[in-house]
Design an enzyme around this catalytic site. Sequence first.
Site, PDB file in Angstrom:
ATOM      1  N   LYS A  13      -2.400  -5.943  -0.811  1.00 22.38           N
ATOM      2  CA  LYS A  13      -3.476  -6.700  -1.488  1.00 22.38           C
ATOM      3  C   LYS A  13      -4.256  -5.802  -2.449  1.00 22.38           C
ATOM      4  O   LYS A  13      -4.491  -6.162  -3.600  1.00 22.38           O
ATOM      5  CB  LYS A  13      -4.445  -7.303  -0.449  1.00 22.38           C
ATOM      6  N   ARG A  88     -10.720 -15.065   5.914  1.00 23.80           N
ATOM      7  CA  ARG A  88      -9.718 -14.761   6.948  1.00 23.80           C
ATOM      8  C   ARG A  88      -9.815 -15.675   8.148  1.00 23.80           C
ATOM      9  O   ARG A  88      -9.045 -15.516   9.097  1.00 23.80           O
ATOM     10  CB  ARG A  88      -9.913 -13.332   7.466  1.00 23.80           C
ATOM     11  N   ARG A 127      -0.294   5.513   4.315  1.00 24.27           N
ATOM     12  CA  ARG A 127      -1.333   5.294   3.297  1.00 24.27           C
ATOM     13  C   ARG A 127      -2.390   6.398   3.319  1.00 24.27           C
ATOM     14  O   ARG A 127      -2.814   6.861   4.361  1.00 24.27           O
ATOM     15  CB  ARG A 127      -2.021   3.946   3.538  1.00 24.27           C
ATOM     16  N   ARG A 160      -7.367   6.119   6.734  1.00 22.07           N
ATOM     17  CA  ARG A 160      -8.314   5.209   7.373  1.00 22.07           C
ATOM     18  C   ARG A 160      -8.169   5.248   8.895  1.00 22.07           C
ATOM     19  O   ARG A 160      -7.066   5.377   9.393  1.00 22.07           O
ATOM     20  CB  ARG A 160      -8.081   3.771   6.871  1.00 22.07           C
ATOM     21  N   ARG A 171      -4.536  -5.998  14.318  1.00 25.03           N
ATOM     22  CA  ARG A 171      -4.827  -6.659  13.030  1.00 25.03           C
ATOM     23  C   ARG A 171      -3.828  -7.796  12.773  1.00 25.03           C
ATOM     24  O   ARG A 171      -4.199  -8.843  12.235  1.00 25.03           O
ATOM     25  CB  ARG A 171      -4.805  -5.620  11.898  1.00 25.03           C
TER      26      ARG A 171
HETATM   27  P1  AP5 Z   1      -2.565  -1.712   0.316  1.00 25.40           P
HETATM   28  O1  AP5 Z   1      -2.511  -2.242  -1.072  1.00 25.40           O
HETATM   29  O2  AP5 Z   1      -3.626  -0.727   0.662  1.00 25.40           O
HETATM   30  O3  AP5 Z   1      -2.520  -2.923   1.386  1.00 25.40           O
HETATM   31  P2  AP5 Z   1      -3.627  -3.980   1.773  1.00 25.40           P
HETATM   32  O4  AP5 Z   1      -2.946  -5.298   1.917  1.00 25.40           O
HETATM   33  O5  AP5 Z   1      -4.782  -3.914   0.823  1.00 25.40           O
HETATM   34  O6  AP5 Z   1      -3.971  -3.425   3.209  1.00 25.40           O
HETATM   35  P3  AP5 Z   1      -5.314  -3.272   4.010  1.00 25.40           P
HETATM   36  O7  AP5 Z   1      -4.973  -2.459   5.227  1.00 25.40           O
HETATM   37  O8  AP5 Z   1      -6.415  -2.751   3.142  1.00 25.40           O
HETATM   38  O9  AP5 Z   1      -5.578  -4.714   4.451  1.00 25.40           O
HETATM   39  P4  AP5 Z   1      -6.469  -5.135   5.623  1.00 25.40           P
HETATM   40  O10 AP5 Z   1      -6.532  -6.591   5.384  1.00 25.40           O
HETATM   41  O11 AP5 Z   1      -6.014  -4.719   6.968  1.00 25.40           O
HETATM   42  O12 AP5 Z   1      -7.769  -4.265   5.394  1.00 25.40           O
HETATM   43  P5  AP5 Z   1      -9.159  -4.568   4.728  1.00 25.40           P
HETATM   44  O13 AP5 Z   1      -9.615  -3.324   4.074  1.00 25.40           O
HETATM   45  O14 AP5 Z   1      -9.158  -5.822   3.948  1.00 25.40           O
HETATM   46  O15 AP5 Z   1      -1.115  -1.063   0.627  1.00 25.40           O
HETATM   47  C1  AP5 Z   1      -0.855  -0.418   1.857  1.00 25.40           C
HETATM   48  C2  AP5 Z   1       0.048   0.803   1.617  1.00 25.40           C
HETATM   49  O16 AP5 Z   1       1.325   0.354   1.205  1.00 25.40           O
HETATM   50  C3  AP5 Z   1      -0.466   1.744   0.524  1.00 25.40           C
HETATM   51  O17 AP5 Z   1      -0.198   3.068   0.904  1.00 25.40           O
HETATM   52  C4  AP5 Z   1       0.360   1.356  -0.721  1.00 25.40           C
HETATM   53  O18 AP5 Z   1       0.558   2.464  -1.593  1.00 25.40           O
HETATM   54  C5  AP5 Z   1       1.661   0.878  -0.089  1.00 25.40           C
HETATM   55  N1  AP5 Z   1       2.270  -0.229  -0.823  1.00 25.40           N
HETATM   56  C6  AP5 Z   1       1.629  -1.332  -1.332  1.00 25.40           C
HETATM   57  N2  AP5 Z   1       2.521  -2.150  -1.900  1.00 25.40           N
HETATM   58  C7  AP5 Z   1       3.749  -1.576  -1.744  1.00 25.40           C
HETATM   59  C8  AP5 Z   1       5.074  -1.960  -2.100  1.00 25.40           C
HETATM   60  N3  AP5 Z   1       5.336  -3.109  -2.735  1.00 25.40           N
HETATM   61  N4  AP5 Z   1       6.105  -1.140  -1.759  1.00 25.40           N
HETATM   62  C9  AP5 Z   1       5.862   0.013  -1.088  1.00 25.40           C
HETATM   63  N5  AP5 Z   1       4.628   0.446  -0.720  1.00 25.40           N
HETATM   64  C10 AP5 Z   1       3.592  -0.353  -1.044  1.00 25.40           C
HETATM   65  O19 AP5 Z   1     -10.047  -4.850   6.038  1.00 25.40           O
HETATM   66  C11 AP5 Z   1     -10.300  -3.804   6.967  1.00 25.40           C
HETATM   67  C12 AP5 Z   1     -11.107  -4.338   8.139  1.00 25.40           C
HETATM   68  O20 AP5 Z   1     -12.379  -4.863   7.648  1.00 25.40           O
HETATM   69  C13 AP5 Z   1     -10.481  -5.531   8.898  1.00 25.40           C
HETATM   70  O21 AP5 Z   1      -9.566  -5.114   9.883  1.00 25.40           O
HETATM   71  C14 AP5 Z   1     -11.747  -6.169   9.499  1.00 25.40           C
HETATM   72  O22 AP5 Z   1     -12.219  -5.451  10.602  1.00 25.40           O
HETATM   73  C15 AP5 Z   1     -12.763  -6.033   8.361  1.00 25.40           C
HETATM   74  N6  AP5 Z   1     -12.752  -7.187   7.439  1.00 25.40           N
HETATM   75  C16 AP5 Z   1     -12.414  -7.165   6.115  1.00 25.40           C
HETATM   76  N7  AP5 Z   1     -12.511  -8.402   5.586  1.00 25.40           N
HETATM   77  C17 AP5 Z   1     -12.915  -9.209   6.594  1.00 25.40           C
HETATM   78  C18 AP5 Z   1     -13.160 -10.612   6.674  1.00 25.40           C
HETATM   79  N8  AP5 Z   1     -13.003 -11.426   5.604  1.00 25.40           N
HETATM   80  N9  AP5 Z   1     -13.557 -11.115   7.882  1.00 25.40           N
HETATM   81  C19 AP5 Z   1     -13.727 -10.324   8.955  1.00 25.40           C
HETATM   82  N10 AP5 Z   1     -13.498  -8.989   8.948  1.00 25.40           N
HETATM   83  C20 AP5 Z   1     -13.082  -8.436   7.780  1.00 25.40           C
END
Ligand code: AP5
Length: 216
Positions: A13, A88, A127, A160, A171
């Site tokens: 994402k 979410r 990552r 992270r 997750r």
């Molecule tokens: P990356 O682009 O970083 O993936 P991402 O989908 O953004 O992953 P996140 O872990 O950030 O998502 P998340 O939903 O768990 O975390 P968030 O920060 O939103 O890519 C990942 C890796 O893969 C990178 O190293 C990249 O280089 C590589 N990559 C990407 N695309 C690739 C490809 N095509 N091929 C190969 N490699 C690739 O949330 C964190 C926490 O915050 C949650 O767990 C929760 O506790 C809280 N939170 C956030 N939003 C909410 C909400 N709306 N409600 C409640 N709690 C929330």
Amino acid sequence: MNILIMGPAGAGKGTMSDRILDVYDVPHISTGDMLRENVKNGTELGKLAKSYMDAGRLVPDEVINGMVENRLQQPDCEKGYLLDGYPRTEAQAKALAEITDRIGKPVEIVLALEVKFDDLASRITGRRICPQCQAIYHIATHPSKVAGVCDKCEHELVQRKDDTVEQLKVRMDEYEKNTWPVIEYYANKGVVSKIDAAKPADEVFEEVKKALGKVA
Ligand code: AP5
């Protein structure tokens, strides 16, 4: 353009959001980044969110909804928005519908990124992120030029706390239980574009551009 990008942890994402911003002039609103910023700054919201985030659990809806509502009322959202990682839960989706009705900016497209668990695990564990400018790297597929140092701002890269296989399972459970129904909710409105995000990032972005091109 009013865009949501959804998908499990590590689906790409953040990576796709960065690329979308090169093409579309909209603010990137990542609830994960906003929460991490609050944790870093030691705000009350950050203190509350930290234990949930470290465990891989969702932060309570009322906290998240208030934070997003404030953000969507900022003047830069007149251009639209790219919401990353929100909503979410069904309660968040309903709250978003109320906010977007009020500001006259309904969701136009939901990019639903799909990747299998095993691929997510290697993405998550490899990552590295820049805590300063939020740039995203991967030690194998997208390394920084100098190991451990951000290409953009030269800050030291970090892993992270929630980027472990154990937390990924939590997750994923949260995602299947709470977030799949949200994708169904938007599918019933006819705004979901499913994207095969297991492919290399350049190919995934081609699909994303095609999907966005249909509503732009
Ligand atoms: P990356 O682009 O970083 O993936 P991402 O989908 O953004 O992953 P996140 O872990 O950030 O998502 P998340 O939903 O768990 O975390 P968030 O920060 O939103 O890519 C990942 C890796 O893969 C990178 O190293 C990249 O280089 C590589 N990559 C990407 N695309 C690739 C490809 N095509 N091929 C190969 N490699 C690739 O949330 C964190 C926490 O915050 C949650 O767990 C929760 O506790 C809280 N939170 C956030 N939003 C909410 C909400 N709306 N409600 C409640 N709690 C929330």
